[in-house]
Design an enzyme around this catalytic site. Sequence first.
Site, PDB file in Angstrom:
ATOM      1  CD  GLU A 107     -13.479   0.882  -6.127  1.00 29.51           C
ATOM      2  OE1 GLU A 107     -13.929   1.569  -7.073  1.00 29.51           O
ATOM      3  OE2 GLU A 107     -14.038  -0.174  -5.735  1.00 29.51           O
ATOM      4  CG  ASN A 108     -10.343  -5.217  -3.836  1.00 29.92           C
ATOM      5  OD1 ASN A 108     -11.209  -6.097  -3.868  1.00 29.92           O
ATOM      6  ND2 ASN A 108     -10.277  -4.343  -2.840  1.00 29.92           N
ATOM      7  CB  SER A 162     -13.856  -3.848  -5.338  1.00 33.31           C
ATOM      8  OG  SER A 162     -12.668  -3.259  -4.840  1.00 33.31           O
ATOM      9  CG  ASP A 209     -14.206  -6.142   4.814  1.00 35.32           C
ATOM     10  OD1 ASP A 209     -13.092  -6.397   4.307  1.00 35.32           O
ATOM     11  OD2 ASP A 209     -14.443  -5.100   5.431  1.00 35.32           O
ATOM     12  N   GLY A 210     -12.853  -8.935   5.750  1.00 37.38           N
ATOM     13  CA  GLY A 210     -12.170  -9.345   6.974  1.00 37.38           C
ATOM     14  C   GLY A 210     -11.157 -10.463   6.812  1.00 37.38           C
ATOM     15  CD1 TRP A 250     -10.626 -15.242  10.872  1.00 35.13           C
ATOM     16  CD2 TRP A 250      -9.038 -16.096   9.550  1.00 35.13           C
ATOM     17  NE1 TRP A 250     -10.605 -16.603  11.083  1.00 35.13           N
ATOM     18  CE2 TRP A 250      -9.636 -17.149  10.284  1.00 35.13           C
ATOM     19  CE3 TRP A 250      -8.005 -16.391   8.652  1.00 35.13           C
ATOM     20  CZ2 TRP A 250      -9.243 -18.474  10.138  1.00 35.13           C
ATOM     21  CZ3 TRP A 250      -7.613 -17.722   8.508  1.00 35.13           C
ATOM     22  CH2 TRP A 250      -8.230 -18.738   9.243  1.00 35.13           C
ATOM     23  NE  ARG A 255      -4.203  -7.742   3.056  1.00 31.44           N
ATOM     24  CZ  ARG A 255      -5.306  -7.234   3.606  1.00 31.44           C
ATOM     25  NH1 ARG A 255      -5.328  -6.906   4.894  1.00 31.44           N
ATOM     26  NH2 ARG A 255      -6.395  -7.061   2.875  1.00 31.44           N
ATOM     27  CD  GLU A 262     -35.080  -4.122   4.960  1.00 32.60           C
ATOM     28  OE1 GLU A 262     -34.531  -3.725   6.006  1.00 32.60           O
ATOM     29  OE2 GLU A 262     -36.040  -3.535   4.426  1.00 32.60           O
TER      30      GLU A 262
END
Length: 255
Positions: free
Chosen positions: A80-81, A78, A33-34, A38, A46, A220
Amino acid sequence: MARSLQETHMAGLPQPQVELIPGCPRHVAIIMDGNGRWATQRGRPRLYGHHAGARRVREIVESCPEFGVDYLTIFAFSTENWKRTQVEVAGLMNLFRRYIIKETRALVESGVRVRFIGDRLRLDKKLTAMMSDLEVATQQNSRVNLTIAINYGGRDEVARATRRLAQDVAEGKLSPDAVDEETLPRYLDTHVLPDPDLVIRTSGEARISNFLLWQSAYSEYEFIDTLWPDFTREEFQLLCESFGCRDRRYGGVKA
């Protein structure tokens, strides 16, 4: 400067012996992500960030053997993208095609096996053909197992798996009494992969965004502020080392 896996292979030299990180995660999954932020910080569109993020993937893949990571799964696009602008979606699909064309030789020669997970039905047929060709071209490799999630969503994956399972029950191939928590994973996209030990999300967001919902039940997590294009092998190493210090009890307690 240290050689990349590809450079070492092409030079005909043996792979360097490295001291693996004690207790390192065997399977790491990353929510990359990001990229957009960036690029925005640099006054660029983008898609500029997505291209920078794609270049970062190579460095992280090449570092996996050094840290004892056998499996790396990355969240590329995803379900959703599709809600993003048509320009960004088209640009991402073109980036995926370019990535396959550009990286196929390096992936093959570096011993990386590539798999794709997600629903391919909505993807362009040319892209899915390229994905399948890359899987075949790398199927004999085992140094690193790279899984790329495209048009992937955890809920969608479970729904598709459940439909296949239900079909087998309806056709008499599977008894309803035989269905348990060990059965469904055999129908998931990831059925040939171990569950992730460590899930990393970059960019400062602290959510899992519908990624590997079933598989990450006992993973984790690390939520870090670094934007994906700035994520380095050194930071990756620190996270793998930190994982080795964790006490994983899987719901039990030590005697």
